[in-house]
Design an enzyme around this catalytic site. Structure first.
Site, PDB file in Angstrom:
ATOM      1  N   ASP A  80       9.848  36.781  17.645  1.00  0.00           N
ATOM      2  CA  ASP A  80       9.351  37.652  16.637  1.00  0.00           C
ATOM      3  C   ASP A  80       7.951  37.600  15.975  1.00  0.00           C
ATOM      4  O   ASP A  80       7.610  38.316  15.324  1.00  0.00           O
ATOM      5  CB  ASP A  80      10.376  37.967  15.493  1.00  0.00           C
ATOM      6  CG  ASP A  80      11.941  38.527  15.731  1.00  0.00           C
ATOM      7  OD1 ASP A  80      11.647  39.473  16.828  1.00  0.00           O
ATOM      8  OD2 ASP A  80      12.860  38.187  15.315  1.00  0.00           O
ATOM      9  N   HIS A 121      14.849  29.033  15.723  1.00  0.00           N
ATOM     10  CA  HIS A 121      15.960  29.470  16.233  1.00  0.00           C
ATOM     11  C   HIS A 121      17.226  28.669  16.539  1.00  0.00           C
ATOM     12  O   HIS A 121      17.040  27.664  16.397  1.00  0.00           O
ATOM     13  CB  HIS A 121      15.153  29.856  17.456  1.00  0.00           C
ATOM     14  CG  HIS A 121      16.234  31.255  18.293  1.00  0.00           C
ATOM     15  ND1 HIS A 121      17.326  31.073  18.919  1.00  0.00           N
ATOM     16  CD2 HIS A 121      15.952  32.470  18.391  1.00  0.00           C
ATOM     17  CE1 HIS A 121      17.723  32.045  19.127  1.00  0.00           C
ATOM     18  NE2 HIS A 121      16.922  33.000  19.267  1.00  0.00           N
TER      19      HIS A 121
HETATM   20  N1  CMC Z   1      10.694  27.622   8.357  1.00  0.00           N
HETATM   21  C1  CMC Z   1      10.713  26.587   7.695  1.00  0.00           C
HETATM   22  N2  CMC Z   1      11.682  25.730   8.003  1.00  0.00           N
HETATM   23  C2  CMC Z   1      12.815  26.124   8.612  1.00  0.00           C
HETATM   24  C3  CMC Z   1      12.647  27.328   9.364  1.00  0.00           C
HETATM   25  C4  CMC Z   1      11.458  28.097   9.212  1.00  0.00           C
HETATM   26  N3  CMC Z   1      11.117  29.307   9.984  1.00  0.00           N
HETATM   27  N4  CMC Z   1      13.617  27.591  10.354  1.00  0.00           N
HETATM   28  C5  CMC Z   1      14.493  26.522  10.052  1.00  0.00           C
HETATM   29  N5  CMC Z   1      13.935  25.579   9.002  1.00  0.00           N
HETATM   30  C6  CMC Z   1      14.388  24.496   8.696  1.00  0.00           C
HETATM   31  C7  CMC Z   1      15.352  24.493   7.368  1.00  0.00           C
HETATM   32  O1  CMC Z   1      14.845  24.659   6.215  1.00  0.00           O
HETATM   33  C8  CMC Z   1      16.363  23.668   7.593  1.00  0.00           C
HETATM   34  O2  CMC Z   1      15.751  22.325   6.911  1.00  0.00           O
HETATM   35  P1  CMC Z   1      16.554  21.102   6.172  1.00  0.00           P
HETATM   36  O3  CMC Z   1      17.315  20.640   7.264  1.00  0.00           O
HETATM   37  O4  CMC Z   1      15.478  20.284   5.878  1.00  0.00           O
HETATM   38  O5  CMC Z   1      17.004  21.940   5.226  1.00  0.00           O
HETATM   39  C9  CMC Z   1      16.426  23.462   9.130  1.00  0.00           C
HETATM   40  O6  CMC Z   1      15.108  23.812   9.446  1.00  0.00           O
HETATM   41  C10 CMC Z   1      17.649  23.981   9.856  1.00  0.00           C
HETATM   42  O7  CMC Z   1      17.531  25.372   9.174  1.00  0.00           O
HETATM   43  P2  CMC Z   1      18.946  26.351   9.413  1.00  0.00           P
HETATM   44  O8  CMC Z   1      18.564  27.483   8.806  1.00  0.00           O
HETATM   45  O9  CMC Z   1      20.069  25.510   8.914  1.00  0.00           O
HETATM   46  O10 CMC Z   1      18.791  26.367  11.122  1.00  0.00           O
HETATM   47  P3  CMC Z   1      19.444  27.741  11.827  1.00  0.00           P
HETATM   48  O11 CMC Z   1      19.986  27.290  13.142  1.00  0.00           O
HETATM   49  O12 CMC Z   1      20.495  28.414  11.171  1.00  0.00           O
HETATM   50  O13 CMC Z   1      18.251  28.656  11.807  1.00  0.00           O
HETATM   51  C11 CMC Z   1      17.009  30.392  11.723  1.00  0.00           C
HETATM   52  C12 CMC Z   1      17.813  29.645  12.647  1.00  0.00           C
HETATM   53  C13 CMC Z   1      16.595  31.611  12.771  1.00  0.00           C
HETATM   54  C14 CMC Z   1      17.908  31.338  10.627  1.00  0.00           C
HETATM   55  C15 CMC Z   1      15.981  30.009  11.157  1.00  0.00           C
HETATM   56  O14 CMC Z   1      14.989  29.396  11.873  1.00  0.00           O
HETATM   57  C16 CMC Z   1      14.839  30.971  10.274  1.00  0.00           C
HETATM   58  O15 CMC Z   1      15.508  31.331   9.205  1.00  0.00           O
HETATM   59  N6  CMC Z   1      13.744  31.339  10.892  1.00  0.00           N
HETATM   60  C17 CMC Z   1      12.885  32.192   9.989  1.00  0.00           C
HETATM   61  C18 CMC Z   1      13.578  33.807  10.302  1.00  0.00           C
HETATM   62  C19 CMC Z   1      13.336  33.963  11.651  1.00  0.00           C
HETATM   63  O16 CMC Z   1      12.059  34.107  12.322  1.00  0.00           O
HETATM   64  N7  CMC Z   1      14.306  34.762  12.463  1.00  0.00           N
HETATM   65  C20 CMC Z   1      14.433  35.359  13.808  1.00  0.00           C
HETATM   66  C21 CMC Z   1      15.045  34.511  14.820  1.00  0.00           C
HETATM   67  S1  CMC Z   1      14.847  34.793  16.357  1.00  0.00           S
HETATM   68  C22 CMC Z   1      15.181  36.386  16.846  1.00  0.00           C
HETATM   69  C23 CMC Z   1      16.521  36.756  16.539  1.00  0.00           C
HETATM   70  O17 CMC Z   1      17.300  36.243  17.156  1.00  0.00           O
HETATM   71  O18 CMC Z   1      16.670  38.012  16.053  1.00  0.00           O
END
Ligand code: CMC
Length: 377
Positions: free
Chosen positions: A313, A258
């Site tokens: 989720d 998140h």
């Molecule tokens: N599985 C594996 N690795 C992850 C995940 C995950 N679910 N989420 C983040 N990471 C890793 C990512 O690969 C990256 O690694 P590195 O630094 O080595 O490249 C690091 O964590 C940072 O990721 P980011 O995408 O830059 O971080 P963010 O703050 O943009 O992430 C997120 C937020 C929600 C987009 C992401 O955690 C994600 O894609 N999660 C899976 C989708 C999900 O469950 N979304 C629902 C969010 S909660 C409900 C809502 O708000 O709607």
């Protein structure tokens, strides 16, 4: 060097009295009330009043909210016609966008401090009708309007299904509605705020919010998380699936991670409890829960040190499945609840701190070029 705020990460775009998140300690409060207390003691109707008017309602105010909801489930005939005329395999959020687009044309309410909250309650009522009928149309059932009742969750579930709905299910639906109500300014709320900043009408602002909610990185994650459980199939296959897909395949574990929470999402804890309750009488749910719990353990072992934990989720799909909704409805059910949070934010922004949202982009393209006619290129 000008800094670009990619993803608007940590950019503050408004003040809010609606929702407080402590992403490091896993705390979520609506207008000061902890979501654990609200789920245990309150109801979605109370929350409608709380979010729109700022305080928990007294008995009279609560009854007025319920009466307004009950009076406003009706939607224009064109909305029902549109929902049922689309092919059954159409995307649920896409159908909702069409329904809200039609209501934007039909109602087109103007912003007005005296009427905004009433309009918001009307929209919340109509959202139940839209979402129930999106489900019914996709299932090949006939249109059905929510009947007046003491509970929005009950009216919604009874409109969705052609069966009697039990108290446990109503309580679980009510809890899901509370849990998804608001989350400050994620992509969907921000998209809607951009639209509201131009004084576009509330229905159109919801279309903007729906468009942003739909993606798998936001509201679509519950569907993606549950699809993982289905793909895994049984608890003894979790470890192998995790190794192949997440560790070696480097796919994202959906329902994990998140932007704000760097610890266990407090909503996920409650959804997990609800899933545990529903699983007691439902072996299918029990199976998915066991898969999810094993996946959670592996996910936290692998990603916990990076602050990546289950988000809301991860378990919500199991609850929605336990209530009888197929995967394609999960984002629409998220939207059903979040409509309240969206509207509360739009009203807060338009009434208290309005300014047209118009950021800038840093131009990095070519300098002036002479135009060359097409035959000379
Ligand atoms: N599985 C594996 N690795 C992850 C995940 C995950 N679910 N989420 C983040 N990471 C890793 C990512 O690969 C990256 O690694 P590195 O630094 O080595 O490249 C690091 O964590 C940072 O990721 P980011 O995408 O830059 O971080 P963010 O703050 O943009 O992430 C997120 C937020 C929600 C987009 C992401 O955690 C994600 O894609 N999660 C899976 C989708 C999900 O469950 N979304 C629902 C969010 S909660 C409900 C809502 O708000 O709607």
């Amino acid at each position: 060097m000008v800094e670009i705020s990619r993803g608007l990460e940590d950019v503050l775009i408004k003040t809010t009295s609606l929702t407080f998140i402590d992403g490091h300690h896993g705390v979520l409060r609506y207008r000061g009330y902890d979501i654990n207390d609200l789920v245990e003691h309150s109801s979605y109707e109370e929350l409608i009043y709380l979010m729109l008017y700022g305080e928990l309602p007294n008995r009279k105010q609560l009854n007025e909210v319920k009466a307004k909801l009950n009076e406003n489930y009706e939607v224009p005939e064109q909305v029902i016609n549109a929902i049922y005329s689309l092919p059954r395999n159409c995307d649920a959020i896409g159908i909702m966008e069409s329904a809200f687009g039609i209501m934007a044309s039909v109602y087109n309410p103007k912003w007005d401090k005296e009427k905004d909250r009433d309009n918001a309650i009307q929209i919340i009522a109509k959202t139940a009708t839209v979402v129930a009928n999106v489900f019914r149309a996709k299932e090949g059932l006939k249109p059905k309007m929510p009947s007046p009742s003491q509970s929005y969750a009950k009216s919604f579930l009874e409109a969705s299904f052609d069966r009697k709905v039990g108290e446990k299910e109503i309580k679980a639906m009510d809890a899901a509605l509370i849990l998804y109500t608001d989350h400050e300014v994620p992509a969907s709320t921000t998209a809607g705020l951009v639209a509201s900043s131009t004084f576009s009408d509330m229905y159109s602002c919801i279309v903007a919010a729906l468009a942003a909610l739909k993606g798998p990185l936001h509201g679509g994650a519950a569907e993606e998380a549950f699809k993982q459980f289905v793909e895994i199939g049984s608890p003894d296959k979790v470890d192998e699936w995790f190794k192949i897909n997440i560790v070696e395949g480097r796919k994202r574990l959906m329902g994990f991670g998140h932007r704000v929470y760097k610890t266990y999402d407090p909503r996920a804890k409650i959804f997990k409890k609800l899933a545990q309750q529903l699983s007691q009488e439902n072996p299918e749910i029990k199976k998915y829960l066991e898969i999810a719990e094993r996946l959670e353990k592996l996910g936290i072992e692998t990603f916990g040190s990076k602050g990546i934990y289950p988000n809301t989720d991860f378990y919500s799909g199991i609850v929605f499945n336990g209530l009888g909704f197929p995967i394609y409805m999960y984002t629409a059910l998220f939207a059903l609840s979040r409509t309240l949070g969206w509207l509360a934010h739009f009203i807060e922004y338009v009434e208290e701190q309005h300014r047209l949202i118009r950021p800038r982009a840093l131009y990095v393209g070519p300098e002036y070029k002479h135009y060359v006619p097409v035959d000379k290129r």
